[in-house]
Scaffold this motif. Sequence first.
Motif, PDB file in Angstrom:
ATOM      1  N   GLN A  35       0.833  -1.209   0.000  1.00 33.61           N
ATOM      2  CA  GLN A  35       0.000   0.000   0.000  1.00 33.61           C
ATOM      3  C   GLN A  35       0.870   1.262   0.000  1.00 33.61           C
ATOM      4  O   GLN A  35       0.522   2.264  -0.624  1.00 33.61           O
ATOM      5  CB  GLN A  35      -0.899  -0.083   1.225  1.00 33.61           C
ATOM      6  CG  GLN A  35      -1.682   1.134   1.575  1.00 33.61           C
ATOM      7  CD  GLN A  35      -1.050   1.899   2.711  1.00 33.61           C
ATOM      8  OE1 GLN A  35      -0.234   1.386   3.455  1.00 33.61           O
ATOM      9  NE2 GLN A  35      -1.432   3.150   2.831  1.00 33.61           N
ATOM     10  N   SER A 110      -6.460  -1.931   3.566  1.00 34.16           N
ATOM     11  CA  SER A 110      -5.362  -1.286   4.292  1.00 34.16           C
ATOM     12  C   SER A 110      -5.234   0.191   3.921  1.00 34.16           C
ATOM     13  O   SER A 110      -4.524   0.939   4.568  1.00 34.16           O
ATOM     14  CB  SER A 110      -4.046  -1.994   3.998  1.00 34.16           C
ATOM     15  OG  SER A 110      -3.629  -1.697   2.694  1.00 34.16           O
ATOM     16  N   MET A 111      -5.920   0.581   2.827  1.00 32.90           N
ATOM     17  CA  MET A 111      -5.837   1.990   2.404  1.00 32.90           C
ATOM     18  C   MET A 111      -6.941   2.797   3.063  1.00 32.90           C
ATOM     19  O   MET A 111      -7.972   2.276   3.450  1.00 32.90           O
ATOM     20  CB  MET A 111      -6.025   2.089   0.889  1.00 32.90           C
ATOM     21  CG  MET A 111      -4.890   1.563   0.092  1.00 32.90           C
ATOM     22  SD  MET A 111      -5.338   1.630  -1.619  1.00 32.90           S
ATOM     23  CE  MET A 111      -3.876   0.962  -2.349  1.00 32.90           C
ATOM     24  N   LYS A 112      -6.700   4.098   3.141  1.00 29.98           N
ATOM     25  CA  LYS A 112      -7.719   5.001   3.666  1.00 29.98           C
ATOM     26  C   LYS A 112      -8.865   5.093   2.658  1.00 29.98           C
ATOM     27  O   LYS A 112      -8.618   5.136   1.447  1.00 29.98           O
ATOM     28  CB  LYS A 112      -7.108   6.388   3.852  1.00 29.98           C
ATOM     29  CG  LYS A 112      -6.876   6.760   5.283  1.00 29.98           C
ATOM     30  CD  LYS A 112      -6.509   8.228   5.352  1.00 29.98           C
ATOM     31  CE  LYS A 112      -6.116   8.610   6.751  1.00 29.98           C
ATOM     32  NZ  LYS A 112      -5.593   9.967   6.796  1.00 29.98           N
ATOM     33  N   ASN A 114     -10.621   7.091   0.814  1.00 31.77           N
ATOM     34  CA  ASN A 114     -10.870   8.401   0.198  1.00 31.77           C
ATOM     35  C   ASN A 114     -10.892   8.262  -1.318  1.00 31.77           C
ATOM     36  O   ASN A 114     -10.812   7.159  -1.846  1.00 31.77           O
ATOM     37  CB  ASN A 114      -9.822   9.428   0.656  1.00 31.77           C
ATOM     38  CG  ASN A 114      -8.416   8.938   0.464  1.00 31.77           C
ATOM     39  OD1 ASN A 114      -8.179   8.080  -0.378  1.00 31.77           O
ATOM     40  ND2 ASN A 114      -7.494   9.465   1.233  1.00 31.77           N
ATOM     41  N   ARG A 117      -8.287   6.186  -3.414  1.00 32.75           N
ATOM     42  CA  ARG A 117      -8.122   4.742  -3.255  1.00 32.75           C
ATOM     43  C   ARG A 117      -8.292   3.986  -4.573  1.00 32.75           C
ATOM     44  O   ARG A 117      -7.518   3.093  -4.885  1.00 32.75           O
ATOM     45  CB  ARG A 117      -9.112   4.233  -2.207  1.00 32.75           C
ATOM     46  CG  ARG A 117      -9.038   2.737  -2.019  1.00 32.75           C
ATOM     47  CD  ARG A 117      -9.415   2.313  -0.641  1.00 32.75           C
ATOM     48  NE  ARG A 117     -10.833   2.462  -0.368  1.00 32.75           N
ATOM     49  CZ  ARG A 117     -11.434   1.909   0.694  1.00 32.75           C
ATOM     50  NH1 ARG A 117     -10.741   1.177   1.527  1.00 32.75           N
ATOM     51  NH2 ARG A 117     -12.705   2.109   0.901  1.00 32.75           N
TER      52      ARG A 117
END
Lengths: 181, 183
Positions: A35, A110-112, A114, A117
């Motif tokens: 990520q 695992s990513m934010k 927003n 992404r």
Amino acid sequence: MSIYKRAQQWTTFTRVWHLFDAKWQNPFESAKIIQKYLAGLHKPIYGPSADTGDHVVVINSKEIALPGDEWQKRVYFHHTGFAGGASWTFAWELHEKDPTLVLKKAIYNSMKGNLYRHTKMERLHIYPDANVPQEILENVTNQIRRPRLIPKRLDEYSEEEVEKFPKLIDYPEDYVIQKIK
Amino acid sequence: MSNNNLFLPVGFPRAPLANGVGRWICQLQRLTFKFCKNYPSSRGMREFLEFELLDFTKKNPGIVVYVKPRRHRAPNLTAEYLNGEKQIVDCRNFSYEEVKKWVSLLRSQSGRGTVRLLKMWHTDHPSIQGPWSPFVNRDPKLNWVEFPNEDLSQPIYIEKSATEKLIEIFEEQQRIERQPKQE
């Protein structure tokens, strides 16, 4: 902007293609590493909106290793939106259907959450085995180190090495050793 | 802060033609004093002309000074600069000290006008080593590596496994046993 400066800008923001071998790796641990490369966090020029992310090619996603009994316990939920449309899929079931999905969902989660992404996920290329199309593989110029060693099975050691290994106990005569196929 | 400041021209602090490095060229080329001989609003200006002007011209031979009396109008200072800019300072009801300060300001500035400074410093060479790129500090060996590569895939720090620790203990034990016993 002069021609030289423009070329300099291109060099600085060049997208690098990284390769990651997911063999025997924990997908949730690997996701945190991958990520960062997708977001460009490993670069000194990183900015959240600067679009500095790189491409990551993941191979051998079929051979990932989930910790503990997660294959049996981890459940992926989906709802079609209709009444009674809920479904729960075990990790092992999902992995049988598509061997790239467990890793893909691990990286996605695992990513934010927003708007960046989806753009970052576009730069992720997962392959279940080592057969990567040539046009993808020829871009790769760097390899991401895997977080863990690949364990070696007993039948992968030569007989000589097994003989030399210090023995703590002798198996009893009627002990049945299971052969690994 | 009013919204007007947002629409000021923006820029960085800079000296025209590296002014002040090695030599200094006065950017103010022409200064016109416009005033009235009767009106009290020009009083400060008249005092300046009476007591200060000759000293000013002697100290600054590079500046052309015009004195322009005009009847029944407010006084002002008109400054013309080397870059073609023209600045007018309205000096109505200014005291002697105020006129002196404005003249000193007009003399010492570059004539670029008011800008909103983006930073309080500026450099043409922000980095000596040059901007970063993915190829900076990259091992040239990687240029002829074929991917996927097993060596590059290994973790850098590998913790000793329990098995390896056990073997170490075992070998240490063997070494001690092989030594002749002291009695």
